[in-house]
Enzyme design. Structure first.
Site, short mmCIF file in Angstrom:
data_model
loop_
_atom_site.label_atom_id
_atom_site.label_comp_id
_atom_site.label_asym_id
_atom_site.label_seq_id
_atom_site.Cartn_x
_atom_site.Cartn_y
_atom_site.Cartn_z
N ASP A 140 0.81 -1.21 0.00
CA ASP A 140 0.00 0.00 0.00
C ASP A 140 0.85 1.27 0.00
O ASP A 140 2.07 1.23 0.18
CB ASP A 140 -0.98 0.00 1.19
CG ASP A 140 -0.34 -0.51 2.48
OD1 ASP A 140 0.90 -0.52 2.57
OD2 ASP A 140 -1.08 -0.90 3.40
N HIS B 276 -7.43 -4.92 10.12
CA HIS B 276 -7.12 -4.66 8.70
C HIS B 276 -5.82 -5.33 8.28
O HIS B 276 -4.91 -5.52 9.09
CB HIS B 276 -7.15 -3.17 8.36
CG HIS B 276 -6.01 -2.35 8.85
ND1 HIS B 276 -6.15 -1.08 9.36
CD2 HIS B 276 -4.67 -2.59 8.90
CE1 HIS B 276 -4.97 -0.59 9.68
NE2 HIS B 276 -4.06 -1.49 9.42
N ASN C 73 -7.77 -3.08 14.26
CA ASN C 73 -9.16 -3.36 13.84
C ASN C 73 -9.24 -4.53 12.86
O ASN C 73 -10.26 -4.74 12.23
CB ASN C 73 -9.81 -2.11 13.24
CG ASN C 73 -9.11 -1.64 11.96
OD1 ASN C 73 -8.17 -2.26 11.48
ND2 ASN C 73 -9.58 -0.52 11.40
N GLU D 261 -9.79 -2.08 5.27
CA GLU D 261 -10.45 -1.82 6.55
C GLU D 261 -11.68 -2.72 6.70
O GLU D 261 -12.15 -3.30 5.70
CB GLU D 261 -10.88 -0.35 6.59
CG GLU D 261 -9.75 0.65 6.42
CD GLU D 261 -8.96 0.90 7.69
OE1 GLU D 261 -8.97 0.07 8.62
OE2 GLU D 261 -8.32 1.97 7.79
C1 F6R Z 1 1.42 -1.65 6.15
C2 F6R Z 1 0.07 -2.16 6.24
C3 F6R Z 1 -0.73 -2.18 7.49
C4 F6R Z 1 0.09 -2.49 8.73
C5 F6R Z 1 -0.80 -2.44 9.97
C6 F6R Z 1 0.01 -2.63 11.24
O1 F6R Z 1 1.92 -1.75 4.82
O2 F6R Z 1 -0.42 -2.53 5.23
O3 F6R Z 1 -1.77 -3.11 7.35
O4 F6R Z 1 0.66 -3.74 8.60
O5 F6R Z 1 -1.45 -1.20 10.04
O6 F6R Z 1 0.88 -1.55 11.39
P1 F6R Z 1 2.05 -1.57 12.49
O7 F6R Z 1 3.00 -2.66 12.04
O8 F6R Z 1 2.68 -0.23 12.41
O9 F6R Z 1 1.43 -1.89 13.79
#
Ligand code: F6R
Length: 244
Positions: free
Chosen positions: A68, A138, A136, A143
């Site tokens: 992303d 995701h 959450n 989401e």
């Molecule tokens: C990052 C991504 C997100 C993260 C998730 C957890 O490329 O796609 O899904 O993996 O938000 O983020 P952290 O690792 O910062 O807790």
């Protein structure tokens, strides 16, 4: 099928995760790596760099595809996911930057750019997809509520996700972009193997719902129950609700 691996802490989680990545990159010099940003995989990327420096692996002929990117951040912005990947991995190994792919958050025709990204993924099947998980549930920026059949698409970020990420933007939610482009759940599910990492108590409920919960868009990560080859590495805090 989801196979659970329990690590003591973040450090051990990262080392365990690297053992699975190493298995792929040691055996296939043309591997296609699906990569994630965020706090979770930084330790894994350090392990990859250390092993590269030890002469164990070359990334010269590999391709990477990131999950992303924020919409509207110039690529050279320190918090763009392109910058993140350069800083935390690409600048430190021999991967050819031309072979590293991050969604374009600045495309004039976003829909067209998303379609091209999904086509690229189809043409370059991912050997191992690294994932973190949001509090959450995701994965990528898919989401809750995202259809399981989604491909690369534009998303409006939930306030919770923007709050979680405000720590990278001087703690100011107003500086966090409101939109992102993300691989869809279907793109992610096409990877041959998925390696999801989770660390910290704030992930424990999402991890529980991913593994035991109903398979439902309410917890996007629950779709992984339908994939045949998923490894989930958790540290003690993130694995709090897991049985074994
Ligand atoms: C990052 C991504 C997100 C993260 C998730 C957890 O490329 O796609 O899904 O993996 O938000 O983020 P952290 O690792 O910062 O807790």
């Amino acid at each position: 099928m989801i196979v659970l691996k329990h690590a003591k802490d973040y450090n051990e989680m990262s080392k365990m995760a690297y053992s699975f990545v190493k298995n792929v990159v040691k055996n296939n010099e043309n591997a296609v790596l699906g990569l994630a940003t965020g706090s979770t995989p930084i330790g894994l990327y350090k392990e990859m760099i250390a092993d590269y420096n030890a002469g164990e692996v070359s990334y010269k002929n590999m391709v990477s595809i990131n999950l992303d990117e924020y919409v509207g951040l110039p690529v050279e912005h320190p918090e763009s996911y392109r910058s993140f990947m350069n800083t935390n991995l690409f600048n430190h190994v021999d991967i050819d930057k031309a072979n590293t792919h991050v969604p374009n958050g600045l495309a004039e025709n976003v829909e067209e750019a998303c379609k091209e990204y999904t086509d690229f993924i189809k043409a370059h099947p991912i050997d191992i997809q690294i994932l973190g998980i949001g509090a959450n549930g995701h994965i990528g920026f898919n989401e809750p509520g995202t259809p399981f059949g989604s491909t690369t698409h534009l998303v409006e970020l939930k306030e919770k996700t923007r709050l979680d990420n405000a720590r990278f933007f001087e703690g100011d939610i107003n500086k966090v972009p409101t939109h992102a482009v993300t691989m869809g759940l279907q793109d992610i599910m096409e990877a041959k193997q998925i390696l999801l990492l989770a660390s910290g108590a704030n992930k424990a409920e999402a991890v529980r719902d991913m593994v035991y919960g109903p398979i439902s868009p309410d917890c996007p990560a629950s779709v992984l129950q339908l994939h045949e080859n998923v490894i989930v590495v958790v540290d003690e805090a993130a694995g709090y609700y897991l049985k074994a």
